[in-house]
Design a protein around this motif. Structure first.
Motif, short mmCIF file in Angstrom:
data_model
loop_
_atom_site.label_atom_id
_atom_site.label_comp_id
_atom_site.label_asym_id
_atom_site.label_seq_id
_atom_site.Cartn_x
_atom_site.Cartn_y
_atom_site.Cartn_z
N SER A 97 -35.77 71.84 -80.55
CA SER A 97 -35.35 73.22 -80.29
C SER A 97 -34.07 73.26 -79.47
O SER A 97 -33.56 74.34 -79.17
CB SER A 97 -36.46 73.98 -79.56
OG SER A 97 -36.78 73.35 -78.34
N VAL A 98 -33.55 72.11 -79.12
CA VAL A 98 -32.26 72.01 -78.43
C VAL A 98 -31.21 71.59 -79.46
O VAL A 98 -31.37 70.56 -80.13
CB VAL A 98 -32.30 70.98 -77.28
CG1 VAL A 98 -30.92 70.83 -76.65
CG2 VAL A 98 -33.34 71.40 -76.25
N VAL A 99 -30.18 72.38 -79.60
CA VAL A 99 -29.14 72.08 -80.58
C VAL A 99 -27.87 71.67 -79.85
O VAL A 99 -27.11 72.50 -79.35
CB VAL A 99 -28.86 73.29 -81.49
CG1 VAL A 99 -27.84 72.92 -82.56
CG2 VAL A 99 -30.14 73.79 -82.14
N ASP A 100 -27.66 70.38 -79.75
CA ASP A 100 -26.40 69.86 -79.23
C ASP A 100 -26.20 68.46 -79.79
O ASP A 100 -27.08 67.91 -80.46
CB ASP A 100 -26.36 69.86 -77.70
CG ASP A 100 -27.46 69.02 -77.05
OD1 ASP A 100 -27.94 68.04 -77.68
OD2 ASP A 100 -27.84 69.33 -75.90
N ALA A 101 -25.04 67.90 -79.55
CA ALA A 101 -24.70 66.61 -80.14
C ALA A 101 -25.67 65.52 -79.72
O ALA A 101 -26.07 64.68 -80.55
CB ALA A 101 -23.27 66.23 -79.74
N ALA A 102 -26.08 65.52 -78.45
CA ALA A 102 -26.98 64.48 -77.98
C ALA A 102 -28.34 64.56 -78.67
O ALA A 102 -28.91 63.54 -79.08
CB ALA A 102 -27.14 64.59 -76.46
N ALA A 103 -28.89 65.79 -78.81
CA ALA A 103 -30.20 65.95 -79.44
C ALA A 103 -30.14 65.56 -80.91
O ALA A 103 -31.06 64.90 -81.43
CB ALA A 103 -30.67 67.39 -79.28
N ILE A 104 -29.07 65.95 -81.61
CA ILE A 104 -28.94 65.59 -83.02
C ILE A 104 -28.77 64.09 -83.17
O ILE A 104 -29.34 63.47 -84.10
CB ILE A 104 -27.76 66.36 -83.66
CG1 ILE A 104 -28.07 67.86 -83.66
CG2 ILE A 104 -27.50 65.87 -85.07
CD1 ILE A 104 -26.91 68.72 -84.15
N ALA A 105 -28.05 63.45 -82.27
CA ALA A 105 -27.88 61.99 -82.34
C ALA A 105 -29.21 61.28 -82.12
O ALA A 105 -29.52 60.29 -82.81
CB ALA A 105 -26.86 61.54 -81.30
N ARG A 106 -30.02 61.77 -81.17
CA ARG A 106 -31.34 61.17 -80.94
C ARG A 106 -32.23 61.35 -82.16
O ARG A 106 -32.98 60.44 -82.55
CB ARG A 106 -32.00 61.78 -79.71
CG ARG A 106 -31.39 61.35 -78.38
CD ARG A 106 -32.29 61.72 -77.21
NE ARG A 106 -32.51 63.15 -77.12
CZ ARG A 106 -31.74 64.00 -76.44
NH1 ARG A 106 -30.66 63.53 -75.80
NH2 ARG A 106 -32.01 65.28 -76.39
N ALA A 107 -32.18 62.53 -82.77
CA ALA A 107 -32.98 62.78 -83.97
C ALA A 107 -32.55 61.86 -85.11
O ALA A 107 -33.38 61.34 -85.86
CB ALA A 107 -32.85 64.25 -84.38
N ALA A 108 -31.24 61.66 -85.25
CA ALA A 108 -30.73 60.79 -86.30
C ALA A 108 -31.23 59.36 -86.10
O ALA A 108 -31.62 58.68 -87.05
CB ALA A 108 -29.20 60.83 -86.31
N GLU A 109 -31.23 58.92 -84.85
CA GLU A 109 -31.71 57.57 -84.55
C GLU A 109 -33.18 57.42 -84.88
O GLU A 109 -33.61 56.41 -85.45
CB GLU A 109 -31.46 57.26 -83.07
CG GLU A 109 -31.86 55.85 -82.65
CD GLU A 109 -31.58 55.59 -81.18
OE1 GLU A 109 -31.92 54.48 -80.72
OE2 GLU A 109 -31.04 56.49 -80.49
N THR A 110 -33.98 58.44 -84.55
CA THR A 110 -35.41 58.39 -84.82
C THR A 110 -35.70 58.44 -86.31
O THR A 110 -36.47 57.63 -86.84
CB THR A 110 -36.12 59.56 -84.11
OG1 THR A 110 -35.89 59.46 -82.70
CG2 THR A 110 -37.61 59.53 -84.39
N ALA A 111 -35.09 59.42 -87.02
CA ALA A 111 -35.36 59.58 -88.44
C ALA A 111 -34.92 58.37 -89.25
O ALA A 111 -35.58 57.99 -90.23
CB ALA A 111 -34.67 60.84 -88.96
#
Length: 479
Positions: free
Chosen positions: A84-98
């Motif tokens: 629910s947090v939209v920023d570069a760091a959160a998207i980068a963490r999601a990319a790493e996990t997915a």
């Protein structure tokens, strides 16, 4: 981005997060190493719901959420992460996990979905108009008017709900898609009492537009009258007899039986897994001659319509059954790729926190040439099921149980007593082949459907003409 030309559009989620599309594409591209497909799905949604009950405003709720989901797909394995947090760091963490789901894999990027400039609904905000105070005044007016319609009215409940959903999809190939999705619904429930017996019924309508279309007096008064009519009919209902008999289904909302008992069996993921009762039946007869069933998410303004699905594929008209022969399935990109078909624009998700899956949009049976009067006249003993409530279905075998909210006995070719406690029991595959007459009175439901699957709910449309089906089991309450 698709559907982003209107100057009234608010800043995109990426813009609001001060994240450039180029930076987001770079993150997604890194996650796609070894993957066949994937996307970054961003969403901002606002919903409002008001309930006027027992002569007063009982509840008023407002909810807003935003977030993203990032998915990578390799063969049949998918990695999904959301926040629910939209920023570069959160998207980068999601990319790493997915991307953990695709480690060590060598993928071939799937062909991108086609682009579209279609617009099935205006990019408006239903919550903005009418004003909150005017909505309350309208609900009060509807409540008061309904109570004057008949002295037997003892309870009225009126609700209205609106939704403004702004979604953005950044595809694996770097293409961006944006879609503004309005949705509204107005519902009226009436309870009547006579000689100590109470009965209730409801009616509603809605679609992908603002409230204007449904708050005109002619529209809401029609809903009140329909709810009152059904409630008064049920006051006179007798216990329903049980047994196997011919059943005539009404037009419009009774298509929920088709939706549940048949429609889910034509969703691509069940065929990819071989778990549908219709698996292996492509090109074979699965219904009576004359039966044509369609899923079409591209009908302007309908509740189940989408300009693009939740993978960015434009919705389309997909014929599932043609003249009784199985000819198509509803696909997301994964099931289409695995089954050698084209994506049909049926990938849907409840929110950014959910991965997409093949789902129905507006699913309906096309009309025929028979009149409902002839269906009734040709039935010696049977049931006329005019309206349905809820039901249960087993996707693997198509077996269903549906409750009728308005039904009548058919005796010697005539509609006689209304009945209560009627349920329809059968299986979708058999019911399709036992259709003997198809009405010339096709109608869509008024715009109230919600479909559940895999723990996710999405708005859908339903439709059909009147139908005569032989040999259904009717469960009843008569001793």
């Amino acid at each position: 981005m698709t559907q982003s030309s209107s100057p009234a559009l608010s800043p995109s989620l990426l813009e609001a997060a001060d994240l450039s599309p180029e930076a987001a594409r770079s993150i997604l591209s890194g996650a796609m190493t070894g993957a066949d497909d994937g996307e970054l799905f961003l969403e901002r949604a606002e919903t409002e719901s008001l309930v006027f009950d027992d002569g007063r405003l009982k509840t008023a709720s407002y909810d807003a959420h935003e977030g993203f989901g990032l998915r990578v797909v390799s063969d049949e394995t998918a990695g999904y992460a959301h926040s629910s947090v939209v920023d570069a760091a959160a998207i980068a963490r999601a990319a790493e996990t997915a991307s953990l789901a695709t480690q060590g894999r060598t993928g071939v990027q799937a062909e991108a979905p086609v682009s579209t400039n279609q617009q099935l609904y205006a990019p408006i905000d239903p919550l903005a108009s009418p004003a909150f105070s005017d909505k309350i005044a309208l609900l009060s007016e509807i409540d008061a008017w309904a109570r004057t319609r008949d002295p037997r009215v003892v309870q009225v409940s009126v609700s209205m709900a609106g939704e403004h959903r702004d979604i953005e999809i950044l595809r694996a190939d770097g293409r961006g898609v944006r879609d503004i999705r309005p949705l509204v619904r107005l519902n009226v429930s009436v309870t009547v009492e006579q000689n100590g017996r109470r009965e209730s019924a409801s009616a509603g309508a809605g679609g992908r537009a603002g409230f204007d279309a449904w708050i005109a007096p002619a529209h809401w008064q029609a809903q009140v009258d329909e709810a009152l009519r059904q409630a008064l009919v049920n006051l006179e209902a007798v216990d329903c007899p049980a047994g196997e008999m011919d059943v005539v289904l009404g037009a419009g909302w009774p298509g929920v039986l088709l939706h549940e008992a048949v429609g889910h069996g034509f969703e691509g993921d069940f065929h990819r897994k071989g778990s549908s009762v219709f698996s292996g039946m492509m090109g074979k007869r699965v219904a009576a001659p004359g039966v044509t069933v369609v899923d079409d998410g591209s009908i302007a303004g309908r509740r189940g319509s989408l300009t693009v699905d939740d993978e960015g594929t434009p919705t389309s008209r997909t014929v599932l059954i043609e003249d009784g022969i199985m000819v198509g399935l509803m696909h997301d990109r994964l099931s289409a790729r695995k089954l050698g078909a084209r994506a049909t624009g049926n990938a849907r998700r409840q929110s950014f926190a959910h991965p997409p899956m093949p789902r129905m949009t507006n699913t309906f049976m096309e009309g025929g040439k028979d009149s409902r009067a002839d269906m009734i006249a040709s039935t010696r003993r049977g049931l006329y099921a005019a309206n349905f409530g809820g039901g249960q279905v087993d996707i693997t075998n198509g077996k269903f149980v549906f409750q009728c909210t308005e039904a009548y006995l058919i005796e010697d070719g005539r509609i006689t007593a209304p009945v209560r406690g009627a349920t329809l029991i059968g299986d979708g595959a058999t019911a399709l082949t036992n259709i003997s007459m198809i009405g010339d009175d096709f109608a869509f439901d008024p715009g109230v459907g919600v479909c559940g699957k895999g723990g996710q709910g999405v708005p859908v449309g339903i439709g059909q003409p009147s139908l005569k089906i032989g040999g259904l089991t009717v469960g009843g309450t008569a001793l």
